[in-house]
Each structure stands twice: as C-alpha cells, then as structure tokens.
Design a protein around this motif. Structure first.
Motif, short mmCIF file in Angstrom:
data_model
loop_
_atom_site.label_atom_id
_atom_site.label_comp_id
_atom_site.label_asym_id
_atom_site.label_seq_id
_atom_site.Cartn_x
_atom_site.Cartn_y
_atom_site.Cartn_z
N LEU A 3 -1.42 -3.96 -9.40
CA LEU A 3 -1.06 -2.89 -8.48
C LEU A 3 -0.03 -3.41 -7.49
CD1 LEU A 3 -4.56 -1.33 -7.73
CD2 LEU A 3 -2.83 -0.51 -9.34
N SER A 4 0.81 -2.52 -7.02
CA SER A 4 1.80 -2.90 -6.01
C SER A 4 1.10 -3.17 -4.68
CB SER A 4 2.81 -1.77 -5.83
OG SER A 4 2.18 -0.64 -5.25
N THR A 7 0.07 0.07 -2.94
CA THR A 7 -1.21 0.65 -3.36
C THR A 7 -2.38 -0.18 -2.83
OG1 THR A 7 -0.16 1.50 -5.36
CG2 THR A 7 -2.57 1.39 -5.36
N VAL A 78 -4.45 5.81 -6.61
CA VAL A 78 -3.59 4.93 -7.39
C VAL A 78 -2.44 5.72 -8.01
CG1 VAL A 78 -3.48 3.42 -9.43
CG2 VAL A 78 -5.36 3.19 -7.78
N ARG A 79 -2.72 6.89 -8.55
CA ARG A 79 -1.66 7.72 -9.13
C ARG A 79 -0.61 8.10 -8.09
NH1 ARG A 79 -6.23 9.59 -11.62
NH2 ARG A 79 -6.20 9.52 -13.90
N GLU A 82 1.33 4.49 -7.10
CA GLU A 82 1.94 3.67 -8.15
C GLU A 82 2.97 4.48 -8.93
OE1 GLU A 82 1.69 0.37 -9.19
OE2 GLU A 82 0.53 0.11 -7.37
N SER A 83 3.99 3.82 -9.43
CA SER A 83 4.97 4.44 -10.31
C SER A 83 4.53 4.16 -11.75
CB SER A 83 6.35 3.87 -10.03
OG SER A 83 7.28 4.42 -10.92
N LEU A 84 3.64 4.98 -12.26
CA LEU A 84 3.03 4.72 -13.55
C LEU A 84 3.86 5.23 -14.73
CD1 LEU A 84 -0.61 5.58 -12.52
CD2 LEU A 84 0.37 3.31 -12.83
#
Length: 149
Positions: A3-4, A7, A78-79, A82-84
């Motif tokens: 995770l960044s 986040t 998280v969504r 984060e850039s998922l």
C-alpha cells in the motif's frame, strides 16, 4: 502488494480517531506515530474530502470521525486512496507491453487484487480497533487526558 504511504497514513489516522473516540490534532497523531506532520495533514485533507472525517480549525481544532467506526469499511478506504486501476501497466491501459493481451498475467493479477479487496471488505474500522485500550496505551502512555494536545 504494498500500500502507498498515503493509504497507510489514512488508515493510521482513522484507527487513532476510532480508538480515542475524541477529537485529535494532526500534530498529536504525527508525534505518536513518528511521521511527517505535513504529509499527515495532506492525508487528513483527503479523508475530509472523502467524508470520512470532520475537521475543526483554530485553537482546540482537530479532527474526528464523520461516522461510527462500524460504518467505515476498510476495503472502501483502500479503494479510495489507492490507484488500483494501474496495479500493473496493462490493467490501466498503459503503453508498451509486447505481450499485452496474449498472456495470463492481467487476469491472474486482477483476480488476486479482487480477492485482496474482498478480504478487506470483511473488516470495518471498528474491527481494526477492537483492542481499543491497549492501542490507546501505546499511543498515549502518559495518559488518556493528554490525547488531544
């Protein structure tokens, strides 16, 4: 997967606020976690814009959760932070892989990412701070009344 920091810090802020059940300052949280106050302030702005926290300016200002910890889903957080969609370049339509479209990496990673998020969806913020008092003792060993300073 990692995770960044953005986040990571968002989750740390939310956990501290959930454990304290009170208003806390960015400075207080940054000192307790030993992380950059400026970076934490940027993350707090993101949490506010996402409607997860409320912030208060001025003397005695700080932040608090905008809703109960049981109503904040970890997977959702998280969504949001984060850039998922660009987990790997072919997932985000990025340029340049010579085997894009003919290998099985994209669906394999997409399935793994889906499973990861599905697992996080099983947890609320309340679940992450179910051991509230031990967490508070770690964050504020000098006592609970000193938390908001």
């Amino acid at each position: 997967m990692q995770l960044s920091l953005h986040t990571d810090y968002a989750l740390r802020i939310l956990m501290a606020l959930a454990a304290s059940e009170e208003q806390l300052s960015v400075d207080w949280i940054a000192r307790r976690y030993g992380i950059s106050r400026n970076h934490l302030a940027k993350v707090a702005q993101g949490l506010q814009s996402e409607g997860l926290i409320q912030t208060y300016r001025g003397r005695g200002g700080g932040m608090r959760l905008a809703r109960p910890p049981s109503d904040i889903n970890v997977g959702d957080v998280v969504r949001r932070f984060e850039s998922l969609d660009s987990f790997v370049s072919c997932m985000g339509g990025g340029p340049g892989c010579a085997i894009n479209g003919v290998c099985g990496l994209r669906p394999a990673l997409a399935g793994a990412l889906r499973a990861f998020l599905d697992h996080l969806d099983e947890y609320s913020l309340a679940d992450l701070v179910s051991e509230r008092w031990p967490m508070l003792r770690r964050l504020a060993p000098e006592g609970i009344s000193a938390r908001a300073q």
